[in-house]
Design an enzyme around this catalytic site. Structure first.
Site, short mmCIF file in Angstrom:
data_model
loop_
_atom_site.label_atom_id
_atom_site.label_comp_id
_atom_site.label_asym_id
_atom_site.label_seq_id
_atom_site.Cartn_x
_atom_site.Cartn_y
_atom_site.Cartn_z
N CYS A 113 0.82 -1.22 0.00
CA CYS A 113 0.00 0.00 0.00
C CYS A 113 0.85 1.26 0.00
O CYS A 113 0.34 2.35 -0.21
CB CYS A 113 -0.93 0.00 1.21
N HIS A 253 -3.14 6.83 4.08
CA HIS A 253 -3.56 5.62 3.38
C HIS A 253 -4.90 5.19 3.96
O HIS A 253 -5.09 5.13 5.17
CB HIS A 253 -2.52 4.51 3.56
N ASN A 283 -10.28 0.23 0.91
CA ASN A 283 -8.83 0.33 0.81
C ASN A 283 -8.43 -0.04 -0.63
O ASN A 283 -8.56 -1.19 -1.04
CB ASN A 283 -8.20 -0.65 1.82
N1 ACO Z 1 -18.30 -9.42 9.50
C1 ACO Z 1 -18.72 -9.84 10.69
N2 ACO Z 1 -17.88 -10.29 11.66
C2 ACO Z 1 -16.57 -10.29 11.38
C3 ACO Z 1 -16.06 -9.87 10.13
C4 ACO Z 1 -16.98 -9.42 9.17
N3 ACO Z 1 -16.61 -8.98 7.95
N4 ACO Z 1 -14.71 -9.99 10.16
C5 ACO Z 1 -14.38 -10.45 11.38
N5 ACO Z 1 -15.50 -10.65 12.10
C6 ACO Z 1 -15.61 -11.15 13.46
C7 ACO Z 1 -14.45 -12.01 13.85
O1 ACO Z 1 -14.64 -13.35 13.42
C8 ACO Z 1 -14.47 -11.87 15.34
O2 ACO Z 1 -15.47 -12.73 15.86
P1 ACO Z 1 -15.19 -13.58 17.20
O3 ACO Z 1 -14.95 -12.57 18.27
O4 ACO Z 1 -16.45 -14.36 17.36
O5 ACO Z 1 -13.96 -14.40 16.90
C9 ACO Z 1 -14.95 -10.44 15.57
O6 ACO Z 1 -15.60 -10.03 14.36
C10 ACO Z 1 -13.84 -9.46 15.86
O7 ACO Z 1 -12.80 -9.70 14.93
P2 ACO Z 1 -11.49 -8.83 14.91
O8 ACO Z 1 -10.57 -9.36 13.86
O9 ACO Z 1 -10.98 -8.69 16.32
O10 ACO Z 1 -12.08 -7.42 14.44
P3 ACO Z 1 -11.35 -6.04 14.39
O11 ACO Z 1 -12.11 -5.04 15.14
O12 ACO Z 1 -9.87 -6.16 14.64
O13 ACO Z 1 -11.52 -5.66 12.86
C11 ACO Z 1 -10.25 -5.56 10.82
C12 ACO Z 1 -10.90 -6.45 11.84
C13 ACO Z 1 -11.32 -4.69 10.21
C14 ACO Z 1 -9.59 -6.41 9.75
C15 ACO Z 1 -9.21 -4.67 11.53
O14 ACO Z 1 -8.34 -5.47 12.30
C16 ACO Z 1 -8.37 -3.88 10.54
O15 ACO Z 1 -8.85 -2.97 9.89
N6 ACO Z 1 -7.09 -4.16 10.48
C17 ACO Z 1 -6.16 -3.46 9.60
C18 ACO Z 1 -6.42 -3.79 8.18
C19 ACO Z 1 -5.36 -3.14 7.37
O16 ACO Z 1 -5.10 -1.98 7.51
N7 ACO Z 1 -4.68 -3.89 6.54
C20 ACO Z 1 -3.51 -3.37 5.92
C21 ACO Z 1 -3.78 -2.78 4.68
S1 ACO Z 1 -3.70 -3.94 3.42
C22 ACO Z 1 -2.33 -3.59 2.49
O17 ACO Z 1 -1.44 -2.94 2.92
C23 ACO Z 1 -2.28 -4.27 1.12
#
Ligand code: ACO
Length: 330
Positions: A113, A253, A283
Site C-alpha cells: 500500500c 492511506h 482500501n
Molecule cells: N463481519 C462480521 N464479523 C466479522 C467480520 C466481518 N466482515 N470480520 C471479522 N468478524 C468477526 C471475527 O470473526 C471476530 O469474531 P469472534 O470474536 O467471534 O472471533 C470479531 O468479528 C472481531 O474480529 P477482529 O478481527 O478482532 O475485528 P477487528 O475489530 O480487529 O476488525 C479488521 C478487523 C477490520 C480487519 C481490523 O483489524 C483492521 O482494519 N485491520 C487493519 C487492516 C489493514 O489496515 N490492513 C492493511 C492494509 S492492506 C495492504 O497494505 C495491502
C-alpha cells in the site's frame, strides 16, 4: 530539505461497478452494520472484465485532460502497483503506450500500500537530480483480483482504483519538501500475497488455490499501522521545524476509519484536516493516496502544508511533506 519539484496535476479513476456492504451480506457472513462500525466503509468499486492497467490509463488520461500537457513531453512514468496483470513487463508500459508518452521511460514499483509514496519519492529524486523534467507517478490496484471473497475478515476491506500525479521542476517554494520512509522486513508474513505459480507437471504439488490469495493479520496490522503512521508524521513535522497546527491536510492511506481516527487523535489534529474517501472506495492499496488527492484537489490552496502518510506490506510505512502549488479554478 526541499527538492525543487512540485505536484502540478492529478488524475483518478474508479470503476462504475459498486459492491456495497449489503451486496457483501449475500456473499459472506457479515453485516452492513459490522462493516461500517469496524471499518467506516460503506461500499467499494470493483473492476469487471478489465485489467489493472486500464484504471491507470483512465487516471492518466484524466490528468492529461485537466493539465493540457503534451504526453510526449513526459520523460518518466513510475507505476506503483501490486496487481499488474503481467509479471513482466510492468503495467506502466501499457499506460505509456496507450497514453502517447512516446518519450517516457517507465518502470513498475511494488511496495504494498506504500507503493505510491515510494514511487513519488523516486520520481522526485529523478527530477531534482536532473534526470527528468516531467514525471507521472501512478498508484493503482485491482485488489478484487487477489482478495478471497470467502474470507469475511479480508474481503470487506478492499476496492479497486487508480490515481496519478504529474511532477515537474519548479523554482518556487511550493514544492515537495521531504520524505521519511521506514521498512521492517522481519514482518513480511503479517501482510503478504504469495507469487502465483502454475501447478507444474506434478499434480501432487499443485498449491491449494486459497494459498494464492492475499492474507494479513488484521489485528496486528491495525496496531502497527496506528503507531507507525503517527510516528513518521511526528518525525517529519519535527525535523522540518513545523508545529502540528501548521499542517493543513493529512492524507492517510485509506485502510480503516478507526486507524485514521486514532492517528488523528494521536497527532492532535482537528477532524476536518484529515481527508478520507474510504467510505466510498474502501482500501484501494497503492491507489488510495492519489485517489484522495484527486477527490479533494479543489480544497487545496497554494502553500497548504500537506502530509501524505502510508502503511502497508513490507512492512513499509512513511510520509511525505509537501507545500501544495496550485489552485483549481472552479
Ligand atoms: N463481519 C462480521 N464479523 C466479522 C467480520 C466481518 N466482515 N470480520 C471479522 N468478524 C468477526 C471475527 O470473526 C471476530 O469474531 P469472534 O470474536 O467471534 O472471533 C470479531 O468479528 C472481531 O474480529 P477482529 O478481527 O478482532 O475485528 P477487528 O475489530 O480487529 O476488525 C479488521 C478487523 C477490520 C480487519 C481490523 O483489524 C483492521 O482494519 N485491520 C487493519 C487492516 C489493514 O489496515 N490492513 C492493511 C492494509 S492492506 C495492504 O497494505 C495491502
Amino acid at each position: 530539505m526541499s527538492y525543487k519539484v512540485r505536484i502540478s496535476g492529478v488524475g483518478g479513476y474508479v470503476p462504475p461497478q459498486v459492491l456495497s456492504n449489503k451486496d457483501l451480506e449475500r456473499i459472506v457472513d457479515t453485516s452492513d452494520e459490522w462493516i461500517l462500525r469496524r471499518t467506516g466503509i460503506r461500499e467499494r468499486r470493483i473492476l469487471k472484465g478489465k485489467n489493472t492497467s486500464y484504471m491507470g490509463v483512465q487516471a492518466v488520461k484524466s490528468m492529461l485532460k485537466s493539465t493540457g500537457i503534451d504526453p510526449s513531453s513526459v520523460d518518466l512514468l513510475i507505476c506503483g502497483t501490486n496487481t499488474s496483470e503481467t509479471v513482466f513487463p510492468g503495467a506502466g508500459n501499457l499506460i505509456v503506450h496507450t497514453c502517447g508518452m512516446d518519450k517516457a521511460s517507465c518502470f513498475d514499483l511494488q511496495a504494498g500500500c506504500s507503493g505510491f509514496l515510494h514511487a513519488l519519492r523516486m520520481g522526485t529524486f529523478a527530477i531534482s537530480s536532473g534526470g527528468a523534467k516531467r514525471a507521472v507517478i501512478v498508484g493503482m490496484d485491482k485488489m478484487s483480483s487477489v482478495v478471497d471473497y470467502a474470507d469475511r475478515r479480508n474481503c470487506v476491506l478492499f476496492g479497486d482504483g487508480g490515481g496519478c500525479v504529474l511532477l515537474e521542476e519548479t523554482q518556487g517554494s511550493n514544492e515537495i519538501v521531504d520524505f521519511h520512509i521506514e521498512t521492517d522486513g522481519s514482518k513480511t508474513d503479517l501482510l503478504c500475497k504469495k507469487a502465483g505459480e502454475g501447478p507444474g507437471p506434478f499434480p501432487d504439488v499443485k498449491p491449494k488455490d486459497r494459498d494464492l490469495y492475499f492474507h494479513h493479520d488484521g489485528a496486528t496490522i491495525f496496531k502497527l499501522a496506528t503507531m507507525g503512521m503517527a510516528d513518521v508524521c511526528r518525525k517529519i513535522v519535527d525535523r522540518n521545524n513545523l508545529n502540528i497546527n501548521q499542517i493543513d491536510w493529512l492524507i492517510p492511506h485509506q485502510a480503516n476509519l478507526r486507524i485514521l481516527q486514532s492517528v488523528r487523535a494521536n497527532l492532535d489534529l482537528p477532524e476536518e484536516k484529515v481527508l478520507y474517501n474510504l467510505d466510498n472506495y474502501g482500501n484501494t492499496s497503492a491507489a488510495s493516496i492519489p485517489l484522495c488527492l484527486w477527490n479533494f484537489e479543489k480544497k487545496f490552496q497554494p502553500g497548504d502544508n500537506i502530509l501524505l502518510v502510508t502503511f502497508g506490506a513490507g512492512l513499509s510505512w512513511g510520509v511525505s511533506y509537501l507545500r501544495w502549488s496550485y489552485k483549481v479554478s472552479s
